[in-house]
Structure formats: C-alpha cells, structure tokens
Motif scaffolding. Sequence first.
Motif, mmCIF file in Angstrom:
data_model
loop_
_atom_site.group_PDB
_atom_site.id
_atom_site.type_symbol
_atom_site.label_atom_id
_atom_site.label_comp_id
_atom_site.label_asym_id
_atom_site.label_seq_id
_atom_site.Cartn_x
_atom_site.Cartn_y
_atom_site.Cartn_z
ATOM 1 N N LEU A 272 40.074 45.865 33.828
ATOM 2 C CA LEU A 272 40.505 46.132 35.198
ATOM 3 C C LEU A 272 39.299 45.890 35.806
ATOM 4 O O LEU A 272 39.087 46.713 36.918
ATOM 5 C CB LEU A 272 40.722 47.896 35.194
ATOM 6 C CG LEU A 272 41.979 48.260 34.183
ATOM 7 C CD1 LEU A 272 42.414 49.717 34.462
ATOM 8 C CD2 LEU A 272 43.331 47.622 34.867
ATOM 9 N N ASN A 273 38.576 44.613 35.687
ATOM 10 C CA ASN A 273 37.750 44.330 36.761
ATOM 11 C C ASN A 273 36.522 45.310 36.537
ATOM 12 O O ASN A 273 35.433 45.185 37.666
ATOM 13 C CB ASN A 273 38.216 44.121 38.226
ATOM 14 C CG ASN A 273 39.282 42.980 38.144
ATOM 15 O OD1 ASN A 273 38.971 41.873 37.626
ATOM 16 N ND2 ASN A 273 40.240 43.304 39.254
ATOM 17 N N GLN A 274 36.258 45.894 35.836
ATOM 18 C CA GLN A 274 35.185 46.770 35.499
ATOM 19 C C GLN A 274 34.449 46.822 34.155
ATOM 20 O O GLN A 274 35.122 46.140 33.110
ATOM 21 C CB GLN A 274 35.705 48.515 35.364
ATOM 22 C CG GLN A 274 36.474 48.646 36.875
ATOM 23 C CD GLN A 274 35.242 48.572 38.175
ATOM 24 O OE1 GLN A 274 34.128 48.663 38.014
ATOM 25 N NE2 GLN A 274 36.080 48.582 39.311
ATOM 26 N N THR A 275 33.269 46.993 34.019
ATOM 27 C CA THR A 275 32.396 46.919 32.638
ATOM 28 C C THR A 275 32.414 47.950 32.068
ATOM 29 O O THR A 275 31.843 49.068 32.554
ATOM 30 C CB THR A 275 31.141 46.272 33.123
ATOM 31 O OG1 THR A 275 31.165 44.761 33.603
ATOM 32 C CG2 THR A 275 30.237 45.641 31.754
ATOM 33 N N LEU A 303 31.463 53.988 31.602
ATOM 34 C CA LEU A 303 31.592 52.923 32.652
ATOM 35 C C LEU A 303 30.265 52.442 33.182
ATOM 36 O O LEU A 303 29.533 53.149 33.274
ATOM 37 C CB LEU A 303 32.477 53.682 33.750
ATOM 38 C CG LEU A 303 32.387 52.629 35.115
ATOM 39 C CD1 LEU A 303 33.284 51.280 34.830
ATOM 40 C CD2 LEU A 303 33.076 53.375 36.128
ATOM 41 N N LYS A 304 29.910 51.049 32.949
ATOM 42 C CA LYS A 304 28.815 50.582 33.192
ATOM 43 C C LYS A 304 28.810 49.927 34.458
ATOM 44 O O LYS A 304 27.723 49.729 35.218
ATOM 45 C CB LYS A 304 28.492 49.365 32.209
ATOM 46 C CG LYS A 304 28.246 49.816 30.824
ATOM 47 C CD LYS A 304 26.768 50.665 30.814
ATOM 48 C CE LYS A 304 26.572 51.144 29.197
ATOM 49 N NZ LYS A 304 25.354 52.053 29.262
ATOM 50 N N SER A 305 29.712 49.681 35.165
ATOM 51 C CA SER A 305 29.998 49.222 36.827
ATOM 52 C C SER A 305 29.409 50.301 37.521
ATOM 53 O O SER A 305 30.031 51.381 37.195
ATOM 54 C CB SER A 305 31.173 48.405 36.904
ATOM 55 O OG SER A 305 31.360 47.455 36.209
ATOM 56 N N LYS A 306 29.072 50.007 38.601
ATOM 57 C CA LYS A 306 29.220 50.823 39.883
ATOM 58 C C LYS A 306 30.437 50.826 40.655
ATOM 59 O O LYS A 306 31.039 49.890 41.251
ATOM 60 C CB LYS A 306 27.834 50.546 40.772
ATOM 61 C CG LYS A 306 26.595 50.534 40.191
ATOM 62 C CD LYS A 306 26.180 52.151 39.587
ATOM 63 C CE LYS A 306 24.810 52.239 39.047
ATOM 64 N NZ LYS A 306 24.292 53.659 38.732
ATOM 65 N N SER A 337 32.967 58.212 37.775
ATOM 66 C CA SER A 337 32.517 57.865 38.837
ATOM 67 C C SER A 337 30.983 57.350 38.701
ATOM 68 O O SER A 337 30.653 57.485 37.580
ATOM 69 C CB SER A 337 32.346 59.254 39.922
ATOM 70 O OG SER A 337 31.890 60.295 39.287
ATOM 71 N N ASN A 338 30.147 57.244 39.477
ATOM 72 C CA ASN A 338 28.707 56.998 39.247
ATOM 73 C C ASN A 338 28.076 58.187 38.610
ATOM 74 O O ASN A 338 27.092 57.963 37.807
ATOM 75 C CB ASN A 338 28.081 56.663 40.731
ATOM 76 C CG ASN A 338 28.693 55.110 40.993
ATOM 77 O OD1 ASN A 338 29.089 54.393 40.498
ATOM 78 N ND2 ASN A 338 28.477 55.139 42.288
#
Length: 376
Positions: A272-275, A303-306, A337-338
């Motif tokens: 889903l375009n997230q790492t 979740l590793k992406s911001k 979330s972050n």
Amino acid sequence: MSSLEERDVGVAAAPGSSSAGLGVGAVGVAVEAVAGVAAMQEEVAIRREGPEPDPDEPPKKRVKLPEGEAGKLEERLYSVLCCTVCLDLPKASVYQCTNGHLMCAGCFIHLLADSRLKEEQATCPNCRCEISKNLCCRNLAVEKAVSELPTDCTFCLKQFPRSSLERHQKEECQDRVTQCKYKRIGCPWQGPFHELPAHESECSHPTKTGTELMGILGEMDQSHRRDMQLYNSIFSLLCYEKIGFTEVQFRPYRTDDFITRLYYETPRFTVLNQTWVLKARVNDSERNPNLSCKRTLSFQLILKSKVNSVLECSFLLLKGPYDDVWIKPVIHHHSFSNDTNETDYVPLPISDSVECNKLLAAKNINLRLFIFQVQK
C-alpha cells in the motif's frame, strides 16, 4: 538275550572294559540316574512356573526377556525399529542420521527446534553426529516394516497391522467410541458402537418439545455463528478499495543481552505504498523457551514510513504457498500514526506446539501477509 549278546552290549557300552557284566550294569545305572534327574527337573520347573495360565485372564504387562533368550519376532523388531529419542515405534515418517540411527518425525523436528532455541548445532542423541534436514533422509524400508508390525486396537485390544489399524478403529471395531445420531439436537450419549442401536431405540431427545429443542440448538449454534462472522468479515475486507499482500520471510536473530534470546524479523517490504516490518518472538520472550514443551509464536506489525494522517488498517497472516503449517485466520485492527507505528504482539494462530516446532525447525518462516486499508 543270550550271553553272547550281553557280552556284545557290554563291550559296546564300555569299550576297553575287562568285564562284560560291568558294562551292562553301568548302562543301567546311568539310565536310571538320567531318568531321575529329568523327573526332578520337571518337578522343579512345575513348581516354579505354577499352574497353567487361564486363557480368559487379561494379558499381563510385557516382561523383558533375559539376555540370550529368544522372544517373538515382533518384540525383537520393536527394539530395532524404535525411535532413538522417544523409544517408541514411529507412527508416520522415519528419519535417519548419517550413521543410520532412526528418529520419528516428531522427535526429529523437536531436536531441530531445540537447537534453534539454544543456538547450537543439532546432533543425533545416539552418536552425536550433526543432523539437519539436508543431512538426514527418510528411511522408507523402516516405514514399511513398521506399518506391518502388529499393534493393539485402542478399543477392543485385538492386534492388527499398523497399516490397517486406522481403518479398523474408524469403521470396523465394534467397541469404537461413537455418538448418538441425535447429537445434533443435544443428546450427549457416547459409548461403544455395539451399544448404539439399543441406545437410539430408547433415546428421549426425539420426543422433546420444540421449545426444549430450540434452547439446545441455540447453544450449539454459537460456535457456528462465530465462524460465519469471521468468514463474512474476510469477504467484507476483500471489497475494500485498497488491498495489499506480500510473501514475508521471518529470519532468526539473537538479542545482544547477556542471555541472548531468539527473535525473528523480516526484511523491509512495501505494501500500500508504505514500508513495513514484521517481528516475531518465541513464548513471549521467555528466558529459556528450550526448557518448555509448550511452544508459541507471537508477532507484531511495524510501520516504518512516516505518514501525514492516521492510517487505519486491518491485517492478517496466513501460511505461505509452500509451507505445510496450518494457521487459522484471525483479523487484527490498528490505527497507524507516527506515534503509534507498532501494534501489540498478537499470537500467531497455530494449532499446537507441534506446528510451532515445524516453524522453528526451518531456516526461515515463510508466511503471507494481507493488509486492508479502511477508507473513511
């Protein structure tokens, strides 16, 4: 008998003797002595053995045979073909080390899993040579030989070849445990198959009123409703606009603590375009999981992406396309979330410790992850 014949017997019985009469007398005394000793031995044997066993008496526990005494072929083969770990006859696959020592599939997988937990090389418990899935192979000849050995039926205690025991216990044995055909309307009876017709002819559940049956069926339908709710939820998730899945590979690592602990982690992957990253731990990071027979795995999704806004997702893990482990689907939800980019550790829904040992024994754990993004 003539005197000449007596002299011949005497000479034959005692060659070189100076008197024929002495030879005849020696033979007579020897015969009487042998007969007396034989009678005494027979009497002692009868006293030791006691009376003959009653054929209707239940079978006694098997007694270990003295060294040098020949037992039944089945008993000798039992000691030759048994697993070197559990000392029982294998029920399915049989593995052997490079020196030929036999291990049943359950013990073989358990040894590999223990070596993974202790960070040691797995070895044969008999000869201490190295064992692994690459070094060990199955012994088909032993598997076929074991399948022909007799074993007792759990219900009627009669002996059958192991290859036909399962069919006998499921379909043929008159003492096998069975349930009433009115179980669907709440009859709790279970007993030997030969008593089933008598019970069903007297069972009271067919005569119960509709009100009584509705109460019983309501309780029985609860588990069915839970399963249907799970599958309906999965079908609903498949209707979402944004769905992503990928094959994930858990690799084993060790912590940097004084007492190292085994954990698993996947390389970073994109869905889903997230790492993302998945982590897993054994027995919830128990200090010495190798000392416990109970084995569990739990995992968390990170979740590793911001992200600029809250990412609400549902996710579930299933077995990979090339694994034989059975995983029951369980849907988990989390708002990423972050600040809350990690889920709690949740159990990997495998059936028991045997399935867990299968995963631990492998070099890597291959599973399939589905992520569904909830649209607001």
